[in-house]
Motif scaffolding. Structure first.
Motif, PDB file in Angstrom:
ATOM      1  N   MET A   1       0.815  -1.193   0.000  1.00  0.00           N
ATOM      2  CA  MET A   1       0.000   0.000   0.000  1.00  0.00           C
ATOM      3  C   MET A   1       0.866   1.268   0.000  1.00  0.00           C
ATOM      4  N   GLN A   2       2.002   1.177   0.688  1.00  0.00           N
ATOM      5  CA  GLN A   2       2.851   2.360   0.802  1.00  0.00           C
ATOM      6  C   GLN A   2       3.299   2.885  -0.565  1.00  0.00           C
ATOM      7  N   PRO A   3       3.763   2.027  -1.476  1.00  0.00           N
ATOM      8  CA  PRO A   3       4.145   2.558  -2.799  1.00  0.00           C
ATOM      9  C   PRO A   3       2.974   3.222  -3.525  1.00  0.00           C
ATOM     10  N   LEU A   4       1.764   2.692  -3.334  1.00  0.00           N
ATOM     11  CA  LEU A   4       0.594   3.302  -3.979  1.00  0.00           C
ATOM     12  C   LEU A   4       0.275   4.666  -3.384  1.00  0.00           C
ATOM     13  N   ARG A   5       0.401   4.785  -2.087  1.00  0.00           N
ATOM     14  CA  ARG A   5       0.142   6.080  -1.448  1.00  0.00           C
ATOM     15  C   ARG A   5       1.155   7.130  -1.918  1.00  0.00           C
ATOM     16  N   ILE A   6       2.403   6.729  -2.023  1.00  0.00           N
ATOM     17  CA  ILE A   6       3.436   7.653  -2.507  1.00  0.00           C
ATOM     18  C   ILE A   6       3.177   8.000  -3.970  1.00  0.00           C
ATOM     19  N   PHE A   7       2.803   6.990  -4.762  1.00  0.00           N
ATOM     20  CA  PHE A   7       2.533   7.250  -6.174  1.00  0.00           C
ATOM     21  C   PHE A   7       1.320   8.153  -6.345  1.00  0.00           C
ATOM     22  N   ASN A   8       0.359   8.073  -5.450  1.00  0.00           N
ATOM     23  CA  ASN A   8      -0.807   8.945  -5.508  1.00  0.00           C
ATOM     24  C   ASN A   8      -0.378  10.413  -5.395  1.00  0.00           C
ATOM     25  N   ILE A   9       0.620  10.673  -4.566  1.00  0.00           N
ATOM     26  CA  ILE A   9       1.149  12.036  -4.447  1.00  0.00           C
ATOM     27  C   ILE A   9       1.787  12.467  -5.764  1.00  0.00           C
ATOM     28  N   VAL A  10       2.504  11.545  -6.407  1.00  0.00           N
ATOM     29  CA  VAL A  10       3.132  11.842  -7.706  1.00  0.00           C
ATOM     30  C   VAL A  10       2.067  12.177  -8.741  1.00  0.00           C
ATOM     31  N   VAL A  11       0.979  11.411  -8.760  1.00  0.00           N
ATOM     32  CA  VAL A  11      -0.107  11.651  -9.707  1.00  0.00           C
ATOM     33  C   VAL A  11      -0.738  13.020  -9.455  1.00  0.00           C
ATOM     34  N   GLN A  12      -0.918  13.357  -8.195  1.00  0.00           N
ATOM     35  CA  GLN A  12      -1.479  14.672  -7.864  1.00  0.00           C
ATOM     36  C   GLN A  12      -0.541  15.797  -8.295  1.00  0.00           C
ATOM     37  N   LYS A  13       0.758  15.610  -8.090  1.00  0.00           N
ATOM     38  CA  LYS A  13       1.729  16.620  -8.512  1.00  0.00           C
ATOM     39  C   LYS A  13       1.743  16.779 -10.031  1.00  0.00           C
ATOM     40  N   ALA A  14       1.503  15.681 -10.742  1.00  0.00           N
ATOM     41  CA  ALA A  14       1.484  15.723 -12.205  1.00  0.00           C
ATOM     42  C   ALA A  14       0.154  16.239 -12.729  1.00  0.00           C
ATOM     43  N   ALA A  15      -0.823  16.421 -11.866  1.00  0.00           N
ATOM     44  CA  ALA A  15      -2.156  16.928 -12.211  1.00  0.00           C
ATOM     45  C   ALA A  15      -2.858  16.061 -13.252  1.00  0.00           C
ATOM     46  N   LEU A  16      -2.682  14.747 -13.115  1.00  0.00           N
ATOM     47  CA  LEU A  16      -3.399  13.823 -14.002  1.00  0.00           C
ATOM     48  C   LEU A  16      -4.829  13.655 -13.501  1.00  0.00           C
ATOM     49  N   PRO A  17      -5.802  13.739 -14.392  1.00  0.00           N
ATOM     50  CA  PRO A  17      -7.211  13.634 -13.964  1.00  0.00           C
ATOM     51  C   PRO A  17      -7.642  12.172 -13.790  1.00  0.00           C
ATOM     52  N   THR A  18      -7.104  11.515 -12.771  1.00  0.00           N
ATOM     53  CA  THR A  18      -7.458  10.118 -12.528  1.00  0.00           C
ATOM     54  C   THR A  18      -7.549   9.853 -11.032  1.00  0.00           C
ATOM     55  N   THR A  19      -8.436   8.957 -10.689  1.00  0.00           N
ATOM     56  CA  THR A  19      -8.563   8.522  -9.292  1.00  0.00           C
ATOM     57  C   THR A  19      -8.219   7.036  -9.168  1.00  0.00           C
TER      58      THR A  19
END
Length: 152
Positions: A1-19
């Motif tokens: 889960m930890q890698p996914l939580r960190i990657f979620n921050i990366v996705v937010q920083k990249a402003a990708l429109p995905t959940t």
């Protein structure tokens, strides 16, 4: 889960429109493996199409391989779980037919004979099918799930 939580921050920083990342985390928390697999497959496509952008926003270079490994491991575990469920259903079906034989050939006969023998007495009430089935499900040596006889 930890890698996914960190990657979620990366996705937010990249402003990708995905959940998708949050959907994967939610599905896995709810033990919805099939839903998680579908979302991981979709996330793998999003990562592949936006790899340069995500890498510039601090995505680790091995993250796509980690997704692929996780997908394969979850698929294998899901298939194993499906096999176990199928085996259990087969055992249940076999036990059901055995119970039907026991019920039709023995339990109904014992109840009928017991009611006839003890007709007019309080003991006749013990020869109902529901009470006989309760007696069949009682642990012979007491409670606690221990099916060994007590020490002498």
């Amino acid at each position: 889960m930890q890698p996914l939580r960190i990657f979620n921050i990366v996705v937010q920083k990249a402003a990708l429109p995905t959940t998708l990342v949050q959907d994967i985390i939610t599905n896995l928390k709810k033990r919805n493996i099939e839903g998680g697999l579908v979302d991981i497959k979709s996330l793998m496509q999003v990562v592949a199409s936006n790899q340069a952008l995500l890498t510039s926003k601090a995505m680790k270079s091995n993250f796509p391989a980690l997704l692929d490994t996780s997908f394969k491991a979850l698929t294998e575990k899901s298939n194993l779980q499906t096999d176990i469920i199928k085996q259990r259903q087969l055992l249940t079906n076999d036990n059901g037919s055995t119970f039907d034989i026991l019920y039709n050939d023995y339990i109904t006969d014992v109840c009928s004979i017991g009611k006839a023998v003890y007709h007019g007495t309080a003991k006749a009430n013990e020869y109902t099918i529901s009470k006989m089935l309760k007696k069949l499900h009682v642990n012979r040596y007491g409670s606690g799930g221990n099916n060994t006889p007590p020490a002498v």
